[in-house]
Each structure stands twice: as structure tokens, then as C-alpha cells.
Design a protein around this motif. Structure first.
Motif, PDB file in Angstrom:
ATOM      1  N   GLU A  97       0.870  -1.192   0.000  1.00  0.00           N
ATOM      2  CA  GLU A  97       0.000   0.000   0.000  1.00  0.00           C
ATOM      3  C   GLU A  97       0.891   1.221   0.000  1.00  0.00           C
ATOM      4  OE1 GLU A  97      -3.529   0.180   2.510  1.00  0.00           O
ATOM      5  OE2 GLU A  97      -2.937   2.203   3.126  1.00  0.00           O
ATOM      6  N   TRP A  98       0.655   2.132  -0.917  1.00  0.00           N
ATOM      7  CA  TRP A  98       1.477   3.330  -0.998  1.00  0.00           C
ATOM      8  C   TRP A  98       0.664   4.495  -1.553  1.00  0.00           C
ATOM      9  CZ3 TRP A  98       1.244  -0.509  -4.505  1.00  0.00           C
ATOM     10  CH2 TRP A  98       1.230  -0.207  -5.868  1.00  0.00           C
ATOM     11  N   VAL A  99       1.151   5.708  -1.285  1.00  0.00           N
ATOM     12  CA  VAL A  99       0.443   6.927  -1.689  1.00  0.00           C
ATOM     13  C   VAL A  99       1.448   7.886  -2.324  1.00  0.00           C
ATOM     14  CG1 VAL A  99      -0.945   8.897  -0.938  1.00  0.00           C
ATOM     15  CG2 VAL A  99      -1.202   6.676   0.211  1.00  0.00           C
ATOM     16  N   PRO A 100       1.451   8.042  -3.634  1.00  0.00           N
ATOM     17  CA  PRO A 100       2.310   9.061  -4.250  1.00  0.00           C
ATOM     18  C   PRO A 100       1.906  10.455  -3.764  1.00  0.00           C
ATOM     19  CG  PRO A 100       1.462   7.524  -5.895  1.00  0.00           C
ATOM     20  CD  PRO A 100       0.697   7.272  -4.639  1.00  0.00           C
ATOM     21  N   ARG A 101       2.880  11.289  -3.446  1.00  0.00           N
ATOM     22  CA  ARG A 101       2.557  12.619  -2.931  1.00  0.00           C
ATOM     23  C   ARG A 101       2.267  13.585  -4.073  1.00  0.00           C
ATOM     24  NH1 ARG A 101       4.942  17.612  -1.709  1.00  0.00           N
ATOM     25  NH2 ARG A 101       6.943  16.958  -2.588  1.00  0.00           N
ATOM     26  N   PRO A 102       1.036  14.155  -4.109  1.00  0.00           N
ATOM     27  CA  PRO A 102       0.740  15.172  -5.122  1.00  0.00           C
ATOM     28  C   PRO A 102       1.479  16.473  -4.813  1.00  0.00           C
ATOM     29  CG  PRO A 102      -1.114  14.929  -3.613  1.00  0.00           C
ATOM     30  CD  PRO A 102      -0.126  13.861  -3.237  1.00  0.00           C
ATOM     31  N   GLU A 103       1.742  17.265  -5.833  1.00  0.00           N
ATOM     32  CA  GLU A 103       2.507  18.498  -5.648  1.00  0.00           C
ATOM     33  C   GLU A 103       1.821  19.460  -4.683  1.00  0.00           C
ATOM     34  OE1 GLU A 103       3.410  20.338  -9.323  1.00  0.00           O
ATOM     35  OE2 GLU A 103       4.628  18.670 -10.083  1.00  0.00           O
ATOM     36  N   GLU A 104       0.493  19.471  -4.675  1.00  0.00           N
ATOM     37  CA  GLU A 104      -0.218  20.444  -3.831  1.00  0.00           C
ATOM     38  C   GLU A 104      -0.266  20.040  -2.360  1.00  0.00           C
ATOM     39  OE1 GLU A 104      -3.381  18.037  -6.153  1.00  0.00           O
ATOM     40  OE2 GLU A 104      -1.332  18.817  -6.424  1.00  0.00           O
ATOM     41  N   LEU A 105       0.193  18.844  -2.031  1.00  0.00           N
ATOM     42  CA  LEU A 105       0.222  18.407  -0.634  1.00  0.00           C
ATOM     43  C   LEU A 105       1.610  18.658  -0.061  1.00  0.00           C
ATOM     44  CD1 LEU A 105      -1.226  16.998   1.745  1.00  0.00           C
ATOM     45  CD2 LEU A 105      -0.358  14.827   0.852  1.00  0.00           C
ATOM     46  N   PRO A 106       1.730  19.573   0.921  1.00  0.00           N
ATOM     47  CA  PRO A 106       3.057  19.852   1.504  1.00  0.00           C
ATOM     48  C   PRO A 106       3.678  18.595   2.112  1.00  0.00           C
ATOM     49  CG  PRO A 106       1.446  21.509   2.170  1.00  0.00           C
ATOM     50  CD  PRO A 106       0.672  20.403   1.512  1.00  0.00           C
ATOM     51  N   GLN A 107       5.010  18.562   2.075  1.00  0.00           N
ATOM     52  CA  GLN A 107       5.720  17.387   2.567  1.00  0.00           C
ATOM     53  C   GLN A 107       5.426  17.129   4.045  1.00  0.00           C
ATOM     54  OE1 GLN A 107       8.066  15.361   0.590  1.00  0.00           O
ATOM     55  NE2 GLN A 107       7.527  14.024   2.294  1.00  0.00           N
ATOM     56  N   GLN A 131       2.690  17.761   5.705  1.00  0.00           N
ATOM     57  CA  GLN A 131       1.362  17.161   5.831  1.00  0.00           C
ATOM     58  C   GLN A 131       1.387  15.690   5.392  1.00  0.00           C
ATOM     59  OE1 GLN A 131      -1.464  18.427   7.070  1.00  0.00           O
ATOM     60  NE2 GLN A 131      -0.535  20.416   7.567  1.00  0.00           N
ATOM     61  N   TYR A 132       2.124  15.410   4.330  1.00  0.00           N
ATOM     62  CA  TYR A 132       2.279  14.047   3.838  1.00  0.00           C
ATOM     63  C   TYR A 132       2.901  13.164   4.919  1.00  0.00           C
ATOM     64  CZ  TYR A 132       3.879  10.324   0.617  1.00  0.00           C
ATOM     65  OH  TYR A 132       4.122   9.122  -0.012  1.00  0.00           O
ATOM     66  N   ASN A 133       3.958  13.686   5.565  1.00  0.00           N
ATOM     67  CA  ASN A 133       4.620  12.930   6.636  1.00  0.00           C
ATOM     68  C   ASN A 133       3.708  12.753   7.843  1.00  0.00           C
ATOM     69  OD1 ASN A 133       6.822  13.042   4.950  1.00  0.00           O
ATOM     70  ND2 ASN A 133       7.886  14.626   6.120  1.00  0.00           N
ATOM     71  N   LYS A 134       2.945  13.793   8.167  1.00  0.00           N
ATOM     72  CA  LYS A 134       2.051  13.732   9.329  1.00  0.00           C
ATOM     73  C   LYS A 134       1.006  12.632   9.161  1.00  0.00           C
ATOM     74  CE  LYS A 134      -1.014  16.711  12.077  1.00  0.00           C
ATOM     75  NZ  LYS A 134      -1.591  18.087  12.182  1.00  0.00           N
ATOM     76  N   LEU A 135       0.563  12.412   7.937  1.00  0.00           N
ATOM     77  CA  LEU A 135      -0.436  11.376   7.662  1.00  0.00           C
ATOM     78  C   LEU A 135       0.196   9.986   7.541  1.00  0.00           C
ATOM     79  CD1 LEU A 135      -2.500  13.410   5.076  1.00  0.00           C
ATOM     80  CD2 LEU A 135      -3.294  12.678   7.331  1.00  0.00           C
ATOM     81  N   ARG A 136       1.518   9.922   7.681  1.00  0.00           N
ATOM     82  CA  ARG A 136       2.269   8.659   7.629  1.00  0.00           C
ATOM     83  C   ARG A 136       2.094   7.928   6.308  1.00  0.00           C
ATOM     84  NH1 ARG A 136       1.673   6.089  13.774  1.00  0.00           N
ATOM     85  NH2 ARG A 136       2.557   7.898  14.862  1.00  0.00           N
ATOM     86  N   TYR A 137       1.985   8.690   5.246  1.00  0.00           N
ATOM     87  CA  TYR A 137       1.951   8.093   3.927  1.00  0.00           C
ATOM     88  C   TYR A 137       3.361   7.680   3.531  1.00  0.00           C
ATOM     89  CZ  TYR A 137      -2.843   9.796   3.174  1.00  0.00           C
ATOM     90  OH  TYR A 137      -4.192  10.021   3.260  1.00  0.00           O
ATOM     91  N   GLN A 138       3.445   6.748   2.604  1.00  0.00           N
ATOM     92  CA  GLN A 138       4.737   6.324   2.094  1.00  0.00           C
ATOM     93  C   GLN A 138       4.642   6.058   0.607  1.00  0.00           C
ATOM     94  OE1 GLN A 138       5.594   2.876   4.478  1.00  0.00           O
ATOM     95  NE2 GLN A 138       3.941   1.656   3.617  1.00  0.00           N
ATOM     96  N   GLY A 139       5.731   6.344  -0.091  1.00  0.00           N
ATOM     97  CA  GLY A 139       5.783   6.082  -1.513  1.00  0.00           C
ATOM     98  C   GLY A 139       6.371   4.708  -1.777  1.00  0.00           C
ATOM     99  N   LEU A 140       6.402   4.330  -3.050  1.00  0.00           N
ATOM    100  CA  LEU A 140       6.982   3.048  -3.458  1.00  0.00           C
ATOM    101  C   LEU A 140       7.939   3.312  -4.608  1.00  0.00           C
ATOM    102  CD1 LEU A 140       6.723  -0.064  -2.880  1.00  0.00           C
ATOM    103  CD2 LEU A 140       5.220  -0.153  -4.879  1.00  0.00           C
TER     104      LEU A 140
END
Length: 301
Positions: A210-220, A222-231
Motif C-alpha cells: 500500500e502506498w500513496v504518491p505525494r501530489p505536488e499540492e500536498l506539503p511534505q 502534511q504528507y509525513n504527518k499522515l504517515r503516507y509512504q511512496g513506493l
């Protein structure tokens, strides 16, 4: 040559942490190496960690190098693992059993686990996979709408909205070694660094990604706070990995290796599976559009 003079040994051969300075010169079975104390003590609970923090003593040769009576050629892989945290072996490496013995001697637990993982996947390197092995893959993409605050000034916050794609892949394979190979080519990217996907259980033949690519409009942040991860694809044969995020992972074969959608994941899965003798048996929903499939079944000839 190792000094056998008892007076020299008493005076010079005991190695303790405070007496050493960088760089440290080692004579391992006749092979000379130069490294740092930080590298040698990277794994504190290991034999090397104990030796170079003064908990246990060792010997010096006549030139003053720290002497270890082990396989000097294989120590290259031990030292590189301590430096980088990854085990990079040439294709078809024939001495895994000897390397496991060295890892066990030095009591470097993470290295021992990596060697055992390579041993489990070894049939792929030797072309010994079972005919009739089956691989099932289900991929999915769900869109979530996020609302978050962005600070524009000391007391000025703006409510922002963006969408993220949550990508998943469920894999089952009767040939467990294939899943180990695939997991070895993929890594999650997090702010803490790269980590390899794991099978569901030590002896099960399933893996869920399970992974979530970070969109440009989402600050880094906020991305980290939600504990998302890329692949990302981190195949050691074709790529070089650098810190800083998925976009910094560059492959000599295909350029940037971030897996940004299910299509690119299916493409990577097909690249690996077809190379290992699988053939496509069924595709859902449209056999003519295999890269955009939701379900895929392959069988090894």
C-alpha cells in the motif's frame, strides 16, 4: 605476518577503543582494509562492536594492523553492509553459505537475516523455479479528498483541499522465492529512509503493498504527518538509490523509479515475472489493456 613475540603481544596486541584512531587499518586473513570506528561499531551488539569499543581484546600484526583470523575476501561484503546497511552481491554469488558463516561469527544479526533471505531466493538465480507455479495479483486505486490548514502568516491559516491516490496490490504466489525477489526490487520511501516490503508471515506466500504518491499540492510535512509512504524500484542490478525522496532514485534502465500508479506497478511486475518464466493466463477486465488491469493471473511454464 602475525607477531608471536610475547612481549610485543603484551605491549601492542591488545586492542581497546580509546587506543584507536580513524582510519582503522585491519588485516583480515591477509587482506588489508581501512575504515572508521563509526563503521566498525555500527552494530554495537556484534563482535566487531564489542571489539572496537574495548569490551573484548584482539591482536595486531607486525605492521600494527588489527588482525582478525577470518576469510579476508568475504569481509568485503561484511564491511560494505556496515557502511551502507544493504547487502549487494553479484548475480549468481556462489558463496552464500560461507558468507552466512562469517555473518554468524561476527554476530551481525541484520546481515545474517539478509543472507538467509538471499538463500531463500537463490533458486531464482539458479533457474530452479518450479514449473506450474501460479502468481495472482490484484491492484486497486482509491481516491481520498484531504482537507488541511496551511499557515500563510503569524495568525493567518488557509484551508486547502487536495486528492490523493491510495494504491494497493495484493499478491499471492505458490513459489515463495519469487515474492522474495520482487520485494527485494521494491522499497517503501518514508522520511526515515527506504524499507523493503515484507511478506505477510514468515512462511506465507502472500504480500500486500500500500502506498500513496505525494501530489505536488500536498506539503511534505502534511504528507509525513499522515504517515503516507511512496513506493520505488530499487533493483541493485539497474538502479542507484540516493537519499531525499522517490524522485532522487534513478535507474540507468528507465530513469526515475517512483511507482506513481497501478499501471507502472503492473509493468514492473510483468518485467520481473516474465523474466522468471511466467506467462500471462488471464487478465481482468480487458485482456487487451493489461497494464490497466485490476486482476492478473500468471503461470510458470
Amino acid at each position: 605476518m602475525l607477531s608471536l613475540n610475547s612481549q610485543d603481544r603484551d605491549r601492542d596486541d591488545t586492542v581497546t577503543g580509546p587506543s584507536l584512531r580513524d582510519p582503522v587499518a585491519l588485516n583480515v586473513g591477509g587482506e588489508l582494509y581501512s575504515t572508521t570506528l563509526d563503521t566498525l561499531t555500527r552494530c554495537r551488539e556484534s563482535m566487531l562492536g564489542a571489539m572496537f569499543t574495548g569490551q573484548i581484546s584482539s591482536l595486531r600484526d607486525r605492521q600494527g594492523n588489527v588482525f582478525i583470523d577470518r576469510d579476508g575476501r568475504l569481509f568485503r561484503y561484511v564491511l560494505n553492509f556496515l557502511r551502507s546497511g544493504s547487502l549487494d552481491l553479484p548475480r549468481g554469488f556462489p558463496e552464500l553459505a560461507l558468507l552466512r558463516r562469517e555473518a554468524d561469527f561476527y554476530q551481525i544479526r541484520p546481515l545474517l537475516e539478509e543472507v538467509r533471505r538471499c538463500e531463500e531466493a537463490r533458486p531464482l538465480c539458479e533457474g530452479g523455479g518450479p514449473p506450474g507455479a501460479m502468481l495472482l495479483a490484484e491492484v486497486d486505486c482509491k481516491v481520498r479528498v484531504l482537507h488541511f490548514n496551511v499557515r500563510r502568516g503569524p495568525e493567518n491559516y488557509e484551508l486547502c483541499t487536495c486528492s490523493v491516490r491510495v494504491l494497493t496490490a495484493e499478491l499471492f504466489c505458490t513459489w515463495r522465492a519469487f515474492l522474495l525477489l520482487l520485494c527485494g526490487r521494491l522499497s517503501y520511501w518514508t522520511p526515515q529512509g527506504l524499507s523493503a516490503p515484507q511478506l505477510a508471515e514468515p512462511r506465507q506466500n502472500r504480500v500486500r503493498l500500500e502506498w500513496v504518491p505525494r501530489p505536488e499540492e500536498l506539503p511534505q510535512d502534511q504528507y509525513n504527518k499522515l504517515r503516507y509512504q511512496g513506493l520505488v524500484v530499487t533493483d541493485p542490478e539497474t538502479s542507484q538509490t540516493h537519499p531525499g525522496g522517490p524522485c532522487d532514485v534513478v535507474s540507468e534502465r528507465r530513469g526515475p523509479c517512483e511507482v506513481t500508479d497501478t499501471r507502472s506497478f503492473v509493468e514492473e511486475l510483468l518485467t520481473v515475472s516474465l523474466a522468471e518464466g511466467f506467462r500471462v493466463e488471464s487478465v481482468t477486465p480487458d485482456p487487451a489493456d493489461i497494464l490497466n488491469c485490476s486482476s492478473l493471473r500468471l503461470v510458470r511454464s
